[in-house]
Design an enzyme around this catalytic site. Sequence first.
Site, PDB file in Angstrom:
ATOM      1  N   ASP A  50       0.741  -1.254   0.000  1.00 26.11           N
ATOM      2  CA  ASP A  50       0.000   0.000   0.000  1.00 26.11           C
ATOM      3  C   ASP A  50       0.774   1.308   0.000  1.00 26.11           C
ATOM      4  O   ASP A  50       1.985   1.352   0.113  1.00 26.11           O
ATOM      5  CB  ASP A  50      -1.037  -0.034   1.114  1.00 26.11           C
ATOM      6  CG  ASP A  50      -2.396   0.384   0.564  1.00 26.11           C
ATOM      7  OD1 ASP A  50      -2.453   0.711  -0.629  1.00 26.11           O
ATOM      8  OD2 ASP A  50      -3.370   0.403   1.315  1.00 26.11           O
ATOM      9  N   ASP A  73      23.331  -4.776 -40.114  1.00 25.64           N
ATOM     10  CA  ASP A  73      22.674  -3.469 -40.040  1.00 25.64           C
ATOM     11  C   ASP A  73      23.754  -2.437 -40.403  1.00 25.64           C
ATOM     12  O   ASP A  73      24.949  -2.747 -40.394  1.00 25.64           O
ATOM     13  CB  ASP A  73      22.157  -3.265 -38.597  1.00 25.64           C
ATOM     14  CG  ASP A  73      21.860  -1.825 -38.299  1.00 25.64           C
ATOM     15  OD1 ASP A  73      21.059  -1.240 -39.047  1.00 25.64           O
ATOM     16  OD2 ASP A  73      22.424  -1.267 -37.320  1.00 25.64           O
TER      17      ASP A  73
END
Length: 741
Positions: free
Chosen positions: A146, A503
């Site tokens: 909480d 790439d």
Amino acid sequence: MRLIIVSNRLPVTVESNKGKLAFKQSAGGLVQGLSASIETIMSLTGSKDYIWVGWPGATIKKDEQESIKNELLNSLNAYPVFLTEEEMEKFYLGFCNSTIWPLFHNISTFATYEESDFLEYKNVNEKFKKTILEIAQEEDIIWIHDYHLMILPKLLREGLPKSKIGFFLHIPFPSFETIKLIPKSWREDILSGLLGANLVGFHTFAYQQNFLRSVRRLLGLEHSLGKIFYQERSIKTGVYPIGIDFDKYNLSCENENVSKEISELKKSTGERKIILSIDRLDYSKGIVNRLKAFELFLEKFPEWHEKVSLVAVVVPSRIGVYKYQETKNTIDQIIGKINGKFGNIKWTPIIYQFKNLPFEQLSAVYNLGDAILVTPLADGMNLVSKEYVAAQKDYNGVLILSECAGAFEEMRDTIIVNPNDIEEIARAMKTALEMDLLQKEKINARIQNYLKKYDIKWWTEKFMSELIEQEEKLSKPKFLSKEILKKIIETFKTSQRKLFVLDYDGTLTPLVNDPKSAKPSKKLIEVLSKLSSDSSNNILIISGRDRKTLDNWFGQLRINLSAEHGVYLKEKGKRWALTIKLNTNWKDDIFDVLNLYADKLPGSFVEKKEYSIVLHYRNCDEALASSIIPEVFDVLSDITSNTEILVTNISKGIEVKSMYINKGLPVLHFLREPFDFVFAAGDDTVDEEIFDVLPEGACSIKVGDSETMAKYYVKGTDDLLLILDEFASLKKTFFDRLFRR
Ligand code: GDG
């Protein structure tokens, strides 16, 4: 291994009675829920023991602390965090319940922002950390509960880097706009505090989405399927609606003490119908509106006079907070007014109890109520609504539920009202009182089946199993050492058909500020041409660049090229061809949006390609970019949802393209042919699409060591070039050639 549960309050309260200290069970939704499932959690986690850490409910004098600590630990598995009255004042009544509570329940006008309250909140979270570190070990599982302890996960992570830490928020998590009302450094402490956990749980998807959006907008962190990547860790967020101990309420009417209470109560209520209202004292529970609605109900439907009473139980809570006292005064006044206006000697319209009822009485009231009004303005879940329906063994009661309670998500088939619509609530009471049994049976049977399945056991098991499974380690590639490279080269030497998938930007050439200036170096062209001179080596460069640029830079080489992240493919000796047919009618709209942002972010620019658009921000002021870019991402993700458009973060850019574009497409085209050596290299997140389609034995390399599907990594583009050069320079030995023939 031990289970450590941490909540603001211990399940027991220390009370002083005539100088003697005694322990009493604490009230409240969380305590009820968790106490019922400790055994389940322990068996699930394999914990041999558990300890509950929290405040013992009272200020304990220094000289009594040690003995209380021992007693709590030895007889009740509880370990206290001692807090002074001043600390509780600023931490609990201050920051927790005068700042967080109203804000998180969307009643921002009630929120106060006191620096000293926040500092105390931090201080108390630190105190919890210190106390936990006195008992915790690395292998323990820690479950924090909480809003009182939102910074604690991060603080604990510093002391217990490898522990499994779960956090569950019992109240709503509000929208990003509400979180933005909290001063900057406080909200950052809270959000990053929560990210110290391995798993952060919420009651509903809406709360989870609100959290993810706040993390995106305020910390600039993206998520993937609810997982956030932060400081080299992966943090899972999930939805776990809390359930109840179904049998406890469903079978309560069979409990002798409860039956007794029911008969007693029946004596005083007689034939009168009963509408219930049961909550902690809290403005978020909508009690005042509910009372006004009851007043309106009596005004509009006089035929119900003397035939119905509202039993209003208000459990005292947070009396030290001004707004709670104010709410209590308003409730008292309205009840007095209604009873005076409508009541007579034979009939009290509202039977009011400002106290905590014992379980037997509460159950008796649940059993007796013909309807219940659960109409919060906001509520994380709301257990009272679930407990009431579970208690309707004869299916006779009707739940009137606010659409603003978390419980609405699970029980929409009951009577739903808006908590601010007094008129609607008044009508709902009449509908509920006049509903026929068949209809009630249908609704209650469905909900009861649901509550039985998704009970408190389900909740704890689901949360705990996901906490245990949550792997926080990212899949980091291995450094490509000399030894590994040697083995790769051996395989290369004995292979006959080899494929190199590469790439370009960031992989074959360093990333530069001006993308146009990232021309291939002489050395790179030399290496590629040497490598491609052996016809058994097939080279495929897959870049985000357009066709023209790739033609200009590599047109002279005997290699294969793929432009725009795989949209176009040009096999050596052939022409450019599309790998996929794509729709581009979205481009103009997105281009306009990106330009609007580019104009606000000096140094950024928008690159419009045939099939994608990129906002580049490499050359921008970092602080300005970090404030604007998360918003761009958020806005684009929203306006492109339900379309085929994908928004992705690339290195210092945001790329928008069709989701069907994939760097894996040209790779798969090549892999239709057999290759006995496959080598791939990339640096960016989009290059994962290449790694994803590679065959099992392929050698995949990431430039940079961030999370990836690639097996190995090298530090920079120079290292990769050296490796390619190594391949290119291998002279075939006489035996190699002989072997190949
Ligand atoms: C927080 C969130 C979320 C109530 N009156 C009496 C009594 N109760 C018990 C009920 C129930 C609990 O207290 C109240 O739980 P709620 O869920 O309704 O509300 P919060 O206390 O605000 O709880 C909430 C919850 O955490 C769990 O995650 O659902 O949204 O705000 O169990 O039975 N118990 C007794 N006498 C009473 O008079 N014995």
